[in-house]
Design an enzyme around this catalytic site. Structure first.
Site, PDB file in Angstrom:
ATOM      1  N   CYS A  91     -48.570  40.644  80.426  1.00 36.48           N
ATOM      2  CA  CYS A  91     -48.193  39.253  79.961  1.00 36.48           C
ATOM      3  C   CYS A  91     -48.843  38.926  78.843  1.00 36.48           C
ATOM      4  O   CYS A  91     -50.393  38.726  79.106  1.00 36.48           O
ATOM      5  CB  CYS A  91     -48.030  38.302  81.046  1.00 36.48           C
ATOM      6  SG  CYS A  91     -47.578  36.787  80.621  1.00 36.48           S
ATOM      7  N   CYS A 254     -44.543  34.475  73.134  1.00 37.96           N
ATOM      8  CA  CYS A 254     -44.581  35.372  73.859  1.00 37.96           C
ATOM      9  C   CYS A 254     -45.222  36.551  73.465  1.00 37.96           C
ATOM     10  O   CYS A 254     -44.965  37.202  72.147  1.00 37.96           O
ATOM     11  CB  CYS A 254     -43.277  36.061  73.848  1.00 37.96           C
ATOM     12  SG  CYS A 254     -42.975  37.313  75.212  1.00 37.96           S
TER      13      CYS A 254
END
Length: 333
Positions: A91, A254
């Site tokens: 992530c 992101c």
């Protein structure tokens, strides 16, 4: 007050996206690697993810990370990434959040002007360089795992939307990437309902008809992210809405999605190495990406991405589990 569990956390957000960093209460997970620990956690302790990410302690777009001792000698900390959709191999926004928390809480030695932190993740070693001043993290640049294109100009029939053309790339997770214009959409908060419906439908169709599989890690075998790119985007500045399983948007640009997007653009000959790429989220926050080298994943050509962003510590917390609590695994609406 009574509780059967106590979890200690440091709360943060990365360009608008939360990272709840769990610093105590979980213990060291079994496994010789972080990938093995991830698998063990999914099989044996996923109720802890649900407790900390789902309502009422979290929310439908919650994200977090559990700190662990590293499993490899060249890493400073191990990290298990958790969110409402599951346990991610990697992530990007979470790594930026974790690195900022480690610096600002003194859990790593702070060296100015740059503190280098090596993180052991289920997807591999990720290096974070934290720009620091007066003990504060001003920005973080992560050197992500090798990223690659799985397919270009693929087609899938999506109920309600017809035949859709998309690219699929990996940046730590798999991402379907497509121009939102072919859906008759623009990347606008006012159209978030349509964007999310389309993203989830495309995601489901890809997983049903042509599910991706990582060439070196067969446990990474699903597309849970669809990057809907605004028609005005190009290889220098891109704006997108990131639809994520089971039904929410990434508030940040992101990090792994930025890596996948750069791999896609590079494969198309549009983004050369050592060139800044600005990626903008649905809420307007930005990451700056850059491709710094080439590599391979298995036999697949790949690139080495860096992503720079900012994170802010928002507080600390302790979370309890009362034995009479009717929602020990939380809930989602």
């Amino acid at each position: 007050m009574r509780t059967t569990r106590i979890f200690h956390t440091v709360e943060s957000h990365t360009e608008g996206m939360p990272t709840r960093v769990v610093t105590g209460g979980v213990g060291t997970l079994p496994g010789a690697t972080m990938a093995e620990r991830r698998r063990w956690f999914i099989d044996n302790s996923d109720h802890l993810r649900q407790l900390l990410m789902f309502e009422p302690r979290g929310h439908s777009a919650m994200s977090g990370a559990i700190l662990q001792p590293p499993t490899r000698p060249d890493a400073d900390w191990g990290v298990l990434f958790i969110e409402v959709s599951g346990c991610l191999p990697m992530c990007g926004h979470g790594t930026i959040g974790v690195a900022s928390v480690l610096v600002e809480t003194g859990m790593v030695e702070v060296i100015e002007p740059v503190t280098t932190i090596r993180l052991d993740t289920p997807a591999g070693l990720v290096v974070a360089e934290v720009a620091t001043s007066d003990g504060a993290a001003e920005s973080v640049t992560i050197r992500n795992v090798a990223s690659f294109v799985d397919r270009l100009d693929a087609k899938v029939d999506v109920p309600g939307w017809g035949a859709i053309t998309y690219d699929l790339a990996y940046g730590g997770n798999f991402y379907a990437i497509l121009d939102a214009g072919q859906l008759g959409l623009r990347v606008d908060v006012a159209r978030k309902g349509e964007l999310l419906d389309a993203g989830l439908a495309i995601m489901a169709a890809i997983n049903e008809h042509d599910r991706p599989v990582h060439p070196e890690n067969p446990e990474i075998d699903v597309c849970h992210h669809v990057q809907l790119v605004d028609p005005d985007s190009d290889a220098r500045r891109s704006r997108h809405a990131m639809a994520i399983h089971p039904g929410w948007f990434d508030r940040s640009p992101c990090g792994t999605g930025t890596s996948a997007r750069m791999a896609q653009l590079h494969a198309r000959g549009e983004l050369p190495l050592d060139t800044d790429f600005v990626n903008e989220s649905l809420i307007g926050s930005r990451f700056v990406g850059r491709l710094v080298g080439e590599s391979t994943v298995g036999k697949v050509p790949a690139v080495i991405p860096t992503v720079t962003g900012r994170a802010w510590v928002t507080g600390t917390a302790q979370y309890f589990l009362d034995p009479s609590d009717p929602f020990p695994r939380g809930f989602l609406l």
